[in-house]
Design a protein around this motif. Sequence first.
Motif, mmCIF file in Angstrom:
data_model
loop_
_atom_site.group_PDB
_atom_site.id
_atom_site.type_symbol
_atom_site.label_atom_id
_atom_site.label_comp_id
_atom_site.label_asym_id
_atom_site.label_seq_id
_atom_site.Cartn_x
_atom_site.Cartn_y
_atom_site.Cartn_z
ATOM 1 N N ALA A 190 0.814 -1.222 0.000
ATOM 2 C CA ALA A 190 0.000 0.000 0.000
ATOM 3 C C ALA A 190 0.845 1.269 0.000
ATOM 4 C CB ALA A 190 -0.936 0.005 1.212
ATOM 5 N N ARG A 193 1.137 4.229 -2.693
ATOM 6 C CA ARG A 193 0.119 5.260 -2.927
ATOM 7 C C ARG A 193 0.382 6.549 -2.152
ATOM 8 N NH1 ARG A 193 -4.985 2.340 -1.559
ATOM 9 N NH2 ARG A 193 -4.185 0.327 -2.220
ATOM 10 N N LEU A 250 -5.342 9.037 3.537
ATOM 11 C CA LEU A 250 -5.146 7.924 4.471
ATOM 12 C C LEU A 250 -6.279 8.017 5.491
ATOM 13 C CD1 LEU A 250 -3.409 5.616 5.559
ATOM 14 C CD2 LEU A 250 -1.967 7.307 6.701
ATOM 15 N N GLN A 275 -8.116 9.103 -3.670
ATOM 16 C CA GLN A 275 -7.539 7.762 -3.710
ATOM 17 C C GLN A 275 -7.265 7.341 -2.264
ATOM 18 O OE1 GLN A 275 -3.620 7.333 -5.352
ATOM 19 N NE2 GLN A 275 -4.131 5.379 -6.331
ATOM 20 N N THR A 277 -6.510 5.125 1.078
ATOM 21 C CA THR A 277 -5.870 3.973 1.704
ATOM 22 C C THR A 277 -6.515 3.822 3.075
ATOM 23 O OG1 THR A 277 -3.827 4.417 0.519
ATOM 24 C CG2 THR A 277 -3.676 2.980 2.443
ATOM 25 N N ASP A 289 -7.279 -1.684 3.394
ATOM 26 C CA ASP A 289 -5.982 -2.037 2.822
ATOM 27 C C ASP A 289 -5.099 -2.655 3.896
ATOM 28 O OD1 ASP A 289 -5.998 -0.661 0.000
ATOM 29 O OD2 ASP A 289 -6.925 0.745 1.394
ATOM 30 N N LEU A 312 3.244 1.347 7.345
ATOM 31 C CA LEU A 312 2.917 1.916 6.034
ATOM 32 C C LEU A 312 3.814 3.104 5.714
ATOM 33 C CD1 LEU A 312 0.859 2.042 3.655
ATOM 34 C CD2 LEU A 312 -0.537 3.541 5.102
#
Lengths: 337, 337
Positions: A190, A193, A250, A275, A277, A289, A312
Motif C-alpha cells: 500500500a 500510494r 489515508l 484515492q 488507503t 488495505d 505503512l
Amino acid sequence: MLREAREAPQVVTRQAGDASIERAAQTIAAFAPSFVVTLARGSSDHAATTLRYGIETHLRLPVVSAAPSVAGVYHADVSYQGALVLAISQSGGSPDLVETLAQARRGGALTCALVNTLGSPLAHAADLVLPLHAGEERAVAATKSYLAALTLGAQLLCAWRPDEALSAALHRLPGALDAVLAQEERAVAAAGRLTGDQTTLVLGRGLHAGVAAEAALKLQETAGVGALAFSTAEFAHGPARLAEPGTPALFFQARDATAPFTADSLSTLRGYGAQITLIGDDVPGQAADLPTPPTGHALTDPAVSALAAQLLIAHAALRRGENPDAPPRLAKVTRTR
Amino acid sequence: MLREAREAPQVVTRQAGDASIERAAQTIAAFAPSFVVTLARGSSDHAATTLRYGIETHLRLPVVSAAPSVAGVYHADVSYQGALVLAISQSGGSPDLVETLAQARRGGALTCALVNTLGSPLAHAADLVLPLHAGEERAVAATKSYLAALTLGAQLLCAWRPDEALSAALHRLPGALDAVLAQEERAVAAAGRLTGDQTTLVLGRGLHAGVAAEAALKLQETAGVGALAFSTAEFAHGPARLAEPGTPALFFQARDATAPFTADSLSTLRGYGAQITLIGDDVPGQAADLPTPPTGHALTDPAVSALAAQLLIAHAALRRGENPDAPPRLAKVTRTR
C-alpha cells in the motif's frame, strides 16, 4: 523506525508487568482530580489527544491540553489547583514542559510524568513517574515511544477506573500488535500510494483523531510528504475543498461509536474521487488495505491502528529514498520554550 | 470574502456599543468559573484558540477545548460543573454544539453562546447570548464572523477583568483595522507567492497560533492550496523537515512575549531557503510584507493580523481563478455530529 515499531508487543508486555502503574493510579484516585491537564509536544501530544478522548469517555473528566508557552513564554501562572497533570515526553528534556509542570505542582496540582528517560528533568520535577518502557529509542522520529505512550495511557486508565473489558483488551493487545506486524507485506504494497508529491489528507475521528495527526506528522518528517490531518467532522467544515480526483487520503476507520459517521465521510470522500488507503475496519464498498484485528475495546484499538500506520509510512519513506530513522533537521531532544 | 473583510471596522464598532457584553461579564464574574470550556468547529474554533490564550494569560483560568464528539458521538457526559462554556458559531445550527452545550448546562455549567444568528438553536440553548454583530455573512467561507468572534472575545475579557490598556486598545481597534484595509495593494502584491501547488507552511505562536490555523484553513478552502499550520515550537518537533529551498511559508510575527522566539524560528526557516511572506512586525533581516499597526495590546493584535491574512488569501484565491465567496463543496451551515 521499522525495527523499533516491531518492538511494540514487547513494550506493552513490559508495561503490563510494572506495578508502579497500579500504585500511581491509587494515588491519583485518592487525589480525585476535578480535571486533567495533558502536557506534551509533537508525537507525545498526539498520544495525549487519544488519551484525552479516553479520559473524557472512560472517566467523564474534562481534559485541558496545556499550551506550554502560556507558562514558558507569556509567564502566566494558570490555576491548575485540583488538577492531575499528565506530562508525556520521550526524553523528558524540554524546558517548557518542565517549567509548566513545576508551576502546576507548586499551584496544587498532582503531577505525573510519562517518560522514557527516567533520570530526566521532567521525571525529577513530577510527583509520580511512569516509565514508558519503550527501551532506548534510536530512530529520531518517535515510533515506539509514541506507541508506548498510547498503551501506557490505556493501562493507567484501566488501573484508575478498573474495567473488565478494558483489562481483557489490554491482555490481548500484544497479540493484536503481533498480528499487525505479521501483515507488513500489505503495508509494503500500500505504501506506493503515499509517495507522490501531492498533499495527502489524513482522516480519523474521536479516539483516532490523534492517530491521524500522528500519521500526518510521520509522513511529513520521515517521508517528506505534505500531509494534513483532520477529524472527519472538521474536514466537512472547510478542508473538504482539497479533495480532488486522485488526491491521496489515508483514512482510519475505527470500531467504535464514530464508525457510522466516518463511514459516511469515507463515502463522500470517495465520491470526490480521492484515492483512499484504508486502515482499520472495512467500510461498505471499500475493504481495508491494512485491516486491523479488533482488540475488544475502543481504548486499545488506537495503538493497533497506529502501528499499522507506522509500517505503512516507514515503507513509504523508504520507497521515496529517505531514511526514516534519521530525517533531516530533527534532533532526538527538541528544546523549546 | 473581500467585501466582508472590509466590514471588519464597523463590526467592532457595533460590538463596542453593545451593553449586553458588560451584563454577561457581570453574570460570569459572579458565577466565578473554575475553568472555561470553548466549544466550536472550523473557523470559530480557530477564534477559540486565540481566546484560549487570552483567557489563560489575562484571567489565569485553564481552558478546555471541547471535543463535540465526546457528547455527540460517544455519548459521554463529561463533568463541566463550575465551568463557563463559551460556544462560538456563526450559524448556531450544528447539532453537536447544541447537544454539548445543553448537556453542560444541565450539569451545572454557565453557558454563553457567541453567535451571529440570534434565533438559532445554540442561542436558545444557552444561559447567555452575545451577538457577534457581523451582519449577514454572504460568503460561504467565514470571514467577518471569524474576526467578529476574535474581537468579541477580547471585548468580553476586558469586561470580565477590566484592564485600562486593553480597553484603550479596543477603542483603537477599528482604526487599526482601517489601516490594514488601506494597505490592500500590498496584499495584492504579496498574493502571488501563495498561488503555487506546493504545500504552504503557515506559522504563528501563542495568541497567533489560532490566526495561523485559520489562515491555513482559508488557503485550503478558498484558494485550494494545501496549507499546513504549526506553532513555531511544534514546527521544530518534526514538520521542519518539510521546509526546503523555495517552500512557501506564511509567517506571523507578533508584538508580544513570543517575539524573540518566533524571530529565531523565522531566521532558521530562512536558513532552509523557505520563501517567507511575513505578516505583522518586522524581524531583523526581514521587513514585513504586510506590516500591521500595533493596537497597543497583545489581545487585540491578532484581529489585525487576521484581517491582513484574509486580504492576502482572498487575492491569492482570485489569482488562482477561484471565487473565494463560493468555494466548492462547502455549505454555510455545516451540520456535524
